[in-house]
Design a protein around this motif. Structure first.
Motif, mmCIF file in Angstrom:
data_model
loop_
_atom_site.group_PDB
_atom_site.id
_atom_site.type_symbol
_atom_site.label_atom_id
_atom_site.label_comp_id
_atom_site.label_asym_id
_atom_site.label_seq_id
_atom_site.Cartn_x
_atom_site.Cartn_y
_atom_site.Cartn_z
ATOM 1 N N ALA A 1 0.834 -1.201 0.000
ATOM 2 C CA ALA A 1 0.000 0.000 0.000
ATOM 3 C C ALA A 1 0.870 1.252 0.000
ATOM 4 O O ALA A 1 1.972 1.258 0.563
ATOM 5 N N PHE A 2 0.389 2.297 -0.640
ATOM 6 C CA PHE A 2 1.085 3.585 -0.676
ATOM 7 C C PHE A 2 1.339 4.043 0.762
ATOM 8 O O PHE A 2 0.443 4.025 1.594
ATOM 9 N N GLY A 3 2.578 4.404 1.078
ATOM 10 C CA GLY A 3 2.923 4.884 2.408
ATOM 11 C C GLY A 3 3.297 3.801 3.404
ATOM 12 O O GLY A 3 3.457 4.092 4.587
ATOM 13 N N THR A 4 3.451 2.557 2.958
ATOM 14 C CA THR A 4 3.841 1.471 3.854
ATOM 15 C C THR A 4 5.217 1.746 4.443
ATOM 16 O O THR A 4 6.132 2.135 3.738
ATOM 17 N N LYS A 5 5.362 1.560 5.758
ATOM 18 C CA LYS A 5 6.656 1.719 6.426
ATOM 19 C C LYS A 5 7.330 0.360 6.528
ATOM 20 O O LYS A 5 6.704 -0.621 6.918
ATOM 21 N N ILE A 6 8.618 0.305 6.166
ATOM 22 C CA ILE A 6 9.396 -0.923 6.239
ATOM 23 C C ILE A 6 10.589 -0.682 7.156
ATOM 24 O O ILE A 6 11.314 0.303 6.995
ATOM 25 N N LYS A 7 10.800 -1.594 8.104
ATOM 26 C CA LYS A 7 11.947 -1.466 9.007
ATOM 27 C C LYS A 7 13.239 -1.698 8.237
ATOM 28 O O LYS A 7 13.293 -2.508 7.317
ATOM 29 N N THR A 8 14.298 -1.000 8.635
ATOM 30 C CA THR A 8 15.611 -1.143 8.020
ATOM 31 C C THR A 8 16.540 -1.882 8.976
ATOM 32 O O THR A 8 16.152 -2.229 10.092
ATOM 33 N N LEU A 9 17.776 -2.102 8.551
ATOM 34 C CA LEU A 9 18.758 -2.725 9.432
ATOM 35 C C LEU A 9 19.214 -1.785 10.544
ATOM 36 O O LEU A 9 19.782 -2.226 11.529
ATOM 37 N N SER A 10 18.981 -0.481 10.388
ATOM 38 C CA SER A 10 19.280 0.492 11.451
ATOM 39 C C SER A 10 18.180 0.381 12.502
ATOM 40 O O SER A 10 16.997 0.562 12.193
ATOM 41 N N GLY B 1 15.328 0.759 14.895
ATOM 42 C CA GLY B 1 14.302 1.772 15.090
ATOM 43 C C GLY B 1 14.031 2.644 13.883
ATOM 44 O O GLY B 1 13.241 3.569 13.965
ATOM 45 N N CYS B 2 14.683 2.375 12.750
ATOM 46 C CA CYS B 2 14.506 3.215 11.561
ATOM 47 C C CYS B 2 13.649 2.520 10.503
ATOM 48 O O CYS B 2 13.644 1.307 10.403
ATOM 49 N N CYS B 3 12.953 3.332 9.710
ATOM 50 C CA CYS B 3 12.088 2.835 8.646
ATOM 51 C C CYS B 3 12.314 3.626 7.363
ATOM 52 O O CYS B 3 12.925 4.684 7.373
ATOM 53 N N ILE B 4 11.768 3.087 6.279
ATOM 54 C CA ILE B 4 11.666 3.814 5.020
ATOM 55 C C ILE B 4 10.206 3.718 4.585
ATOM 56 O O ILE B 4 9.479 2.829 5.018
ATOM 57 N N ILE B 5 9.768 4.635 3.745
ATOM 58 C CA ILE B 5 8.381 4.656 3.277
ATOM 59 C C ILE B 5 8.343 4.292 1.803
ATOM 60 O O ILE B 5 9.105 4.826 1.004
ATOM 61 N N VAL B 6 7.432 3.384 1.433
ATOM 62 C CA VAL B 6 7.257 2.957 0.046
ATOM 63 C C VAL B 6 6.140 3.764 -0.599
ATOM 64 O O VAL B 6 5.052 3.881 -0.037
ATOM 65 N N THR B 7 6.415 4.336 -1.765
ATOM 66 C CA THR B 7 5.395 5.011 -2.562
ATOM 67 C C THR B 7 5.557 4.557 -4.005
ATOM 68 O O THR B 7 6.577 3.987 -4.371
ATOM 69 N N SER B 8 4.563 4.808 -4.841
ATOM 70 C CA SER B 8 4.655 4.394 -6.236
ATOM 71 C C SER B 8 3.690 5.188 -7.091
ATOM 72 O O SER B 8 2.767 5.819 -6.584
ATOM 73 N N ASP B 9 3.920 5.156 -8.422
ATOM 74 C CA ASP B 9 2.927 5.639 -9.373
ATOM 75 C C ASP B 9 1.837 4.590 -9.398
ATOM 76 O O ASP B 9 2.126 3.403 -9.481
ATOM 77 N N SER B 10 0.601 4.992 -9.364
ATOM 78 C CA SER B 10 -0.478 4.001 -9.376
ATOM 79 C C SER B 10 -0.548 3.272 -10.705
ATOM 80 O O SER B 10 -0.797 2.087 -10.765
ATOM 81 N N VAL B 11 -0.317 3.976 -11.808
ATOM 82 C CA VAL B 11 -0.315 3.369 -13.139
ATOM 83 C C VAL B 11 0.695 4.109 -13.989
ATOM 84 O O VAL B 11 0.797 5.330 -13.923
ATOM 85 N N ASN B 12 1.457 3.371 -14.785
ATOM 86 C CA ASN B 12 2.405 4.002 -15.699
ATOM 87 C C ASN B 12 1.623 4.812 -16.722
ATOM 88 O O ASN B 12 0.731 4.310 -17.382
ATOM 89 N N ARG B 13 1.940 6.082 -16.855
ATOM 90 C CA ARG B 13 1.195 6.993 -17.723
ATOM 91 C C ARG B 13 1.322 6.647 -19.205
ATOM 92 O O ARG B 13 0.406 6.853 -19.970
ATOM 93 N N LYS B 14 2.447 6.092 -19.634
ATOM 94 C CA LYS B 14 2.661 5.797 -21.058
ATOM 95 C C LYS B 14 1.963 4.525 -21.499
ATOM 96 O O LYS B 14 1.383 4.470 -22.572
ATOM 97 N N THR B 15 2.034 3.472 -20.674
ATOM 98 C CA THR B 15 1.490 2.177 -21.094
ATOM 99 C C THR B 15 0.189 1.810 -20.398
ATOM 100 O O THR B 15 -0.469 0.861 -20.777
ATOM 101 N N ASN B 16 -0.175 2.565 -19.347
ATOM 102 C CA ASN B 16 -1.386 2.295 -18.562
ATOM 103 C C ASN B 16 -1.428 0.874 -18.000
ATOM 104 O O ASN B 16 -2.475 0.252 -17.927
#
Length: 71
Positions: free
Chosen positions: A5-14, A16-31
């Motif tokens: 899901a957009f905004g999912t937090k994933i723990k890192t090897l550090s 107590g630290c996380c990163i956030i996953v985001t994405s384009d919902s659909v590729n604009r050129k190929t749909n």
């Protein structure tokens, strides 16, 4: 990562630290969802699964991301 899901937090090897996953919902050129771009804190993943040993995955990124503390 495309299935997360957009905004999912994933723990890192550090501790107590996380990163956030985001994405384009659909590729604009190929749909198509198959060609969706995935980002970690606005930095594109350019080489997915550069290394994967089923315990840790390393992706090639377009830039640098700084982890932040999870809440």
């Amino acid at each position: 990562m495309r299935r997360l899901a957009f905004g999912t937090k994933i723990k890192t090897l550090s501790l107590g630290c996380c990163i956030i996953v985001t994405s384009d919902s659909v590729n604009r050129k190929t749909n198509t969802i198959a060609s969706v771009k995935v980002f970690l804190r606005r930095v594109e993943i350019t080489q997915p699964d550069h290394f994967n040993n089923d315990m840790m995955v390393i992706h090639g990124l377009q830039g640098f991301i700084a982890p932040f503390y999870c809440s």
